[in-house]
Design a protein around this motif. Sequence first.
Motif, PDB file in Angstrom:
ATOM      1  N   ALA A  94      -2.955  14.134   9.724  1.00 47.95           N
ATOM      2  CA  ALA A  94      -2.912  15.127  10.691  1.00 47.95           C
ATOM      3  C   ALA A  94      -3.713  16.830   9.879  1.00 47.95           C
ATOM      4  N   ASP A  95      -3.400  16.916   8.830  1.00 46.13           N
ATOM      5  CA  ASP A  95      -3.569  18.206   8.074  1.00 46.13           C
ATOM      6  C   ASP A  95      -4.889  17.936   7.230  1.00 46.13           C
ATOM      7  N   GLY A  96      -5.702  16.806   7.613  1.00 48.62           N
ATOM      8  CA  GLY A  96      -7.109  16.671   6.865  1.00 48.62           C
ATOM      9  C   GLY A  96      -6.944  16.097   5.639  1.00 48.62           C
ATOM     10  N   THR A  97      -5.986  15.790   4.951  1.00 50.79           N
ATOM     11  CA  THR A  97      -6.086  15.134   3.747  1.00 50.79           C
ATOM     12  C   THR A  97      -6.268  13.759   4.035  1.00 50.79           C
ATOM     13  N   THR A  98      -6.754  12.881   2.866  1.00 55.20           N
ATOM     14  CA  THR A  98      -6.736  11.520   3.118  1.00 55.20           C
ATOM     15  C   THR A  98      -6.073  10.681   2.136  1.00 55.20           C
ATOM     16  N   GLU A  99      -5.576   9.600   2.414  1.00 59.00           N
ATOM     17  CA  GLU A  99      -5.047   8.609   1.399  1.00 59.00           C
ATOM     18  C   GLU A  99      -5.566   7.210   1.512  1.00 59.00           C
ATOM     19  N   PRO A 100      -5.310   6.610   0.455  1.00 55.86           N
ATOM     20  CA  PRO A 100      -6.146   5.291   0.583  1.00 55.86           C
ATOM     21  C   PRO A 100      -5.231   4.188   1.440  1.00 55.86           C
ATOM     22  N   VAL A 101      -5.878   3.571   2.236  1.00 61.52           N
ATOM     23  CA  VAL A 101      -5.392   2.409   2.846  1.00 61.52           C
ATOM     24  C   VAL A 101      -5.824   1.237   2.067  1.00 61.52           C
ATOM     25  N   MET A 102      -7.007   0.861   1.945  1.00 60.50           N
ATOM     26  CA  MET A 102      -7.499  -0.319   1.271  1.00 60.50           C
ATOM     27  C   MET A 102      -8.587   0.013   0.292  1.00 60.50           C
TER      28      MET A 102
END
Length: 414
Positions: free
Chosen positions: A397-405
Amino acid sequence: MTITNFEEKLKKYAELVVKVGLNVQPGQKLIVRAVTNTAPLVREITAAAYQLGSPLVTILWVDEQVNKIRHKYAPRDSFGEYSGWMLDGITQEIREGAAFLQVAGPDPELLKDMDPEAVSASRSAFAKYRKPIGELQGQNAVQWTVVCPPTPDWAKHVFPETDGDAALELLWEKVFTLCRVDQDNPVAVWRKHIADLGKRRKMLTEKAYTGLHLRAPGTDLKVGLPAGHIWAGGGAKSSKDYDFVANIPTEEVFTLPHKDQTEGTVASTKPLSYYGSMIENFSLTFSKGKVVELSAEKGEDVLRKMVETDDPAGFLGEVALVPHLSPISQSNIVFLNSLYDENASCHLAVGSAYKFNLEGGPAMSNEEFAEVGGNTSLIHVDFMFGSGELDVDGILADGTTEPVMRAGEWAFDL
Ligand code: ZN
Ligand code: ZN
């Protein structure tokens, strides 16, 4: 058939379909739409359903060769004709609470030499009359399942180098393995597999990503996810709270994209067989959710007609994640059949979204569903973009990303 214990395995496969796929309840009718060349399996399914206490199993048989004959000889202006009452009959059975099974056994190139205009017209007529069934499936009104047992026409396309009978046997062996039918207690093995997929989808739903970013050679695509989206996969629950599994085999978890928030380009990684025509090495470019550009090395016309079936056919209705090392992917076979290929690979679908993928979705009208980003179309067609080179990021929601795959595999453990 020289497969050891073929009859026994066929019976186990049928039991799996009826007990885990459909979870037919005592007193519940079963309506089946099946192609004629799957009759031996359908008879075992019928036996298993009656043994579980179903009071009536009704089969509607479809012969694919008859369809081909129509395309060869029928008057050129007649392909909008369809006997809608057949599909109305299925709709009525579902509304009255019957479980619904589709047994497909498609020849991936059945209609390849036929007039594309006629093929497209007959497909649209079918889709129009099938619409109420699709809506009931989207609401999980009853338990429903799709299976694709091997047929000779299909097998010879999957194993073109192998002669007819041997190709069919080889495909049966593969399907038994991928459906885990060759294991000791397939029903128990499946229940565990479904529970694992359940953990994965729960975790993704709780993340409440606002979107996904997909990157691979030829692919750079951002897919928005609407607020309240739900990841599904493995098992589902019918409106009467019965567990069922819509696809056997299944390896995917999936949700609905926000129909207006897809930007960028996606490249296919597997051929797509669409109503008897092949589409290969294609890419789609989206802007504000809609396909604005497309190209294909083979079947570009079919692809264009597909995304122009109706206006919403050019928007996404599903995004699904499947690890690259899934058993189907590891088999290294291109099945030319979406039920198998989509479970070997991350995929997207153009066309309708499933209302059960959205909180409160099943109770919404199509207009209400559209307002919050849900797509409704005459079609829902899955196509594969996954590979060992795919990275997927979740956008928070805050625009940051994290790895899913990463490199095609899950980036976090259960
Ligand atoms: Zn899917
Ligand atoms: Zn799909």
